[in-house]
Design a protein around this motif. Structure first.
Motif, PDB file in Angstrom:
ATOM      1  N   ASN A  69       0.807  -1.225   0.000  1.00 20.45           N
ATOM      2  CA  ASN A  69       0.000   0.000   0.000  1.00 20.45           C
ATOM      3  C   ASN A  69       0.839   1.274   0.000  1.00 20.45           C
ATOM      4  O   ASN A  69       0.291   2.373  -0.036  1.00 20.45           O
ATOM      5  CB  ASN A  69      -0.897   0.020   1.250  1.00 20.45           C
ATOM      6  N   TYR A  70       2.137   1.139   0.054  1.00 20.47           N
ATOM      7  CA  TYR A  70       3.024   2.280   0.309  1.00 20.47           C
ATOM      8  C   TYR A  70       2.899   3.393  -0.730  1.00 20.47           C
ATOM      9  O   TYR A  70       2.844   4.568  -0.369  1.00 20.47           O
ATOM     10  CB  TYR A  70       4.473   1.796   0.407  1.00 20.47           C
ATOM     11  N   ASP A  71       2.837   3.054  -2.003  1.00 21.54           N
ATOM     12  CA  ASP A  71       2.731   4.092  -3.042  1.00 21.54           C
ATOM     13  C   ASP A  71       1.448   4.908  -2.875  1.00 21.54           C
ATOM     14  O   ASP A  71       1.467   6.136  -2.987  1.00 21.54           O
ATOM     15  CB  ASP A  71       2.784   3.473  -4.442  1.00 21.54           C
ATOM     16  N   GLU A  72       0.344   4.235  -2.596  1.00 22.23           N
ATOM     17  CA  GLU A  72      -0.920   4.939  -2.373  1.00 22.23           C
ATOM     18  C   GLU A  72      -0.835   5.836  -1.142  1.00 22.23           C
ATOM     19  O   GLU A  72      -1.326   6.969  -1.152  1.00 22.23           O
ATOM     20  CB  GLU A  72      -2.058   3.935  -2.186  1.00 22.23           C
ATOM     21  N   TRP A  73      -0.218   5.316  -0.077  1.00 22.38           N
ATOM     22  CA  TRP A  73      -0.089   6.093   1.158  1.00 22.38           C
ATOM     23  C   TRP A  73       0.708   7.367   0.917  1.00 22.38           C
ATOM     24  O   TRP A  73       0.318   8.440   1.350  1.00 22.38           O
ATOM     25  CB  TRP A  73       0.586   5.273   2.238  1.00 22.38           C
ATOM     26  N   THR A  74       1.853   7.240   0.237  1.00 24.96           N
ATOM     27  CA  THR A  74       2.710   8.411   0.032  1.00 24.96           C
ATOM     28  C   THR A  74       2.099   9.389  -0.963  1.00 24.96           C
ATOM     29  O   THR A  74       2.423  10.571  -0.930  1.00 24.96           O
ATOM     30  CB  THR A  74       4.130   8.004  -0.420  1.00 24.96           C
ATOM     31  N   GLU A  80       7.063   9.097   5.141  1.00 23.36           N
ATOM     32  CA  GLU A  80       8.156   8.223   4.723  1.00 23.36           C
ATOM     33  C   GLU A  80       8.349   7.160   5.783  1.00 23.36           C
ATOM     34  O   GLU A  80       8.330   7.451   6.976  1.00 23.36           O
ATOM     35  CB  GLU A  80       9.443   9.030   4.562  1.00 23.36           C
ATOM     36  N   LEU A  81       8.516   5.917   5.341  1.00 24.36           N
ATOM     37  CA  LEU A  81       8.802   4.827   6.259  1.00 24.36           C
ATOM     38  C   LEU A  81      10.288   4.506   6.184  1.00 24.36           C
ATOM     39  O   LEU A  81      10.842   4.409   5.088  1.00 24.36           O
ATOM     40  CB  LEU A  81       7.990   3.576   5.921  1.00 24.36           C
ATOM     41  N   ILE A  82      10.898   4.346   7.335  1.00 26.48           N
ATOM     42  CA  ILE A  82      12.296   3.953   7.437  1.00 26.48           C
ATOM     43  C   ILE A  82      12.318   2.631   8.205  1.00 26.48           C
ATOM     44  O   ILE A  82      11.876   2.567   9.351  1.00 26.48           O
ATOM     45  CB  ILE A  82      13.157   5.017   8.158  1.00 26.48           C
ATOM     46  N   ALA A  83      12.789   1.585   7.554  1.00 20.31           N
ATOM     47  CA  ALA A  83      12.866   0.268   8.172  1.00 20.31           C
ATOM     48  C   ALA A  83      14.241   0.134   8.819  1.00 20.31           C
ATOM     49  O   ALA A  83      15.256   0.183   8.131  1.00 20.31           O
ATOM     50  CB  ALA A  83      12.647  -0.820   7.129  1.00 20.31           C
ATOM     51  N   ILE A  84      14.267  -0.024  10.136  1.00 22.32           N
ATOM     52  CA  ILE A  84      15.529  -0.083  10.870  1.00 22.32           C
ATOM     53  C   ILE A  84      15.761  -1.496  11.370  1.00 22.32           C
ATOM     54  O   ILE A  84      15.058  -1.988  12.258  1.00 22.32           O
ATOM     55  CB  ILE A  84      15.539   0.921  12.040  1.00 22.32           C
ATOM     56  N   SER A  85      16.761  -2.138  10.785  1.00 29.53           N
ATOM     57  CA  SER A  85      17.110  -3.496  11.184  1.00 29.53           C
ATOM     58  C   SER A  85      17.916  -3.466  12.475  1.00 29.53           C
ATOM     59  O   SER A  85      18.846  -2.678  12.621  1.00 29.53           O
ATOM     60  CB  SER A  85      17.939  -4.171  10.092  1.00 29.53           C
ATOM     61  N   ILE A  86      17.538  -4.345  13.394  1.00 26.11           N
ATOM     62  CA  ILE A  86      18.308  -4.475  14.633  1.00 26.11           C
ATOM     63  C   ILE A  86      19.112  -5.777  14.634  1.00 26.11           C
ATOM     64  O   ILE A  86      19.548  -6.241  15.677  1.00 26.11           O
ATOM     65  CB  ILE A  86      17.406  -4.398  15.880  1.00 26.11           C
ATOM     66  N   ASP A  87      19.316  -6.324  13.438  1.00 21.36           N
ATOM     67  CA  ASP A  87      20.121  -7.544  13.335  1.00 21.36           C
ATOM     68  C   ASP A  87      21.505  -7.298  13.920  1.00 21.36           C
ATOM     69  O   ASP A  87      22.108  -6.247  13.699  1.00 21.36           O
ATOM     70  CB  ASP A  87      20.242  -7.974  11.874  1.00 21.36           C
ATOM     71  N   ASP A  88      22.004  -8.295  14.642  1.00 23.66           N
ATOM     72  CA  ASP A  88      23.343  -8.171  15.218  1.00 23.66           C
ATOM     73  C   ASP A  88      24.386  -8.716  14.249  1.00 23.66           C
ATOM     74  O   ASP A  88      24.063  -9.098  13.120  1.00 23.66           O
ATOM     75  CB  ASP A  88      23.423  -8.866  16.577  1.00 23.66           C
ATOM     76  N   ALA A  89      25.623  -8.763  14.667  1.00 25.63           N
ATOM     77  CA  ALA A  89      26.725  -9.176  13.797  1.00 25.63           C
ATOM     78  C   ALA A  89      26.507 -10.576  13.215  1.00 25.63           C
ATOM     79  O   ALA A  89      26.910 -10.853  12.087  1.00 25.63           O
ATOM     80  CB  ALA A  89      28.038  -9.127  14.565  1.00 25.63           C
ATOM     81  N   ARG A  90      25.847 -11.456  13.956  1.00 26.95           N
ATOM     82  CA  ARG A  90      25.629 -12.827  13.477  1.00 26.95           C
ATOM     83  C   ARG A  90      24.612 -12.907  12.346  1.00 26.95           C
ATOM     84  O   ARG A  90      24.707 -13.775  11.484  1.00 26.95           O
ATOM     85  CB  ARG A  90      25.160 -13.727  14.622  1.00 26.95           C
ATOM     86  N   THR A  91      23.616 -12.011  12.353  1.00 28.82           N
ATOM     87  CA  THR A  91      22.530 -12.127  11.378  1.00 28.82           C
ATOM     88  C   THR A  91      22.515 -11.013  10.326  1.00 28.82           C
ATOM     89  O   THR A  91      21.697 -11.061   9.409  1.00 28.82           O
ATOM     90  CB  THR A  91      21.163 -12.167  12.092  1.00 28.82           C
ATOM     91  N   GLN A  92      23.407 -10.039  10.441  1.00 27.49           N
ATOM     92  CA  GLN A  92      23.421  -8.935   9.477  1.00 27.49           C
ATOM     93  C   GLN A  92      23.659  -9.394   8.045  1.00 27.49           C
ATOM     94  O   GLN A  92      23.159  -8.783   7.111  1.00 27.49           O
ATOM     95  CB  GLN A  92      24.485  -7.903   9.855  1.00 27.49           C
TER      96      GLN A  92
END
Length: 158
Positions: A69-74, A80-92
């Motif tokens: 739905n993002y294009d319609e929303w914007t 703006e959506l910012i996806a912040i990964s909290i993956d650590d060194a093992r899963t990055q």
């Protein structure tokens, strides 16, 4: 004496709660620094910070649902959506392969040492923060199918 400790506990909780996004620098996918409060503070723009990880199935379902739905929303609202990964060194190392197959239209940042996560006292993901004019206006913890519609309704009211 006991009531004093309870009062002290509740006051300390109130003092640690964030009212605005902290002035913290994390990295983009090219390992370049990005300051959260400086880069995402346009006046009257709504920012949605979605904290996720490659191992978090509800996080990925939420980001996929929003992506549809993002294009319609914007088009409808200044957001703006910012996806912040909290993956650590093992899963990055899983981030890029996962993103290659998704085609998400969002900017993806990596909180590799989880400094931003700690500053915001995030315990569980998915964790979504809606920010406008540098102020946190809503926090959503968790995801269930269809919750993205409620998220957008909240954004439209801002």
């Amino acid at each position: 004496m006991r009531s004093f400790f309870y009062l002290l506990f509740f006051v300390s909780i109130g003092l640690s709660a964030q009212e605005k996004m902290p002035n913290i620098t994390i990295k983009d996918l090219k390992n370049k620094p990005v300051n959260i409060s400086k880069n995402y503070g346009d006046k009257d723009k709504v920012y949605v910070f979605s904290f996720w990880a490659t191992w978090c199935a509800p996080c990925i379902r939420e980001l996929e649902a929003i992506s549809e739905n993002y294009d319609e929303w914007t088009d409808e609202v200044n957001m703006e959506l910012i996806a912040i990964s909290i993956d650590d060194a093992r899963t990055q190392r899983r981030i890029r392969p996962l993103l290659n197959g998704r085609g998400w239209p969002y900017k993806v940042l990596i909180d590799d040492n989880q400094e931003l996560k700690r500053a915001l006292s995030i315990v569980n993901i998915p964790y979504t923060i809606i920010v406008k004019n540098h102020k946190i206006v809503k926090i959503i913890n968790g995801y269930s199918q269809g919750a993205e519609a409620e998220l957008f309704e909240t954004i439209k009211t801002l």
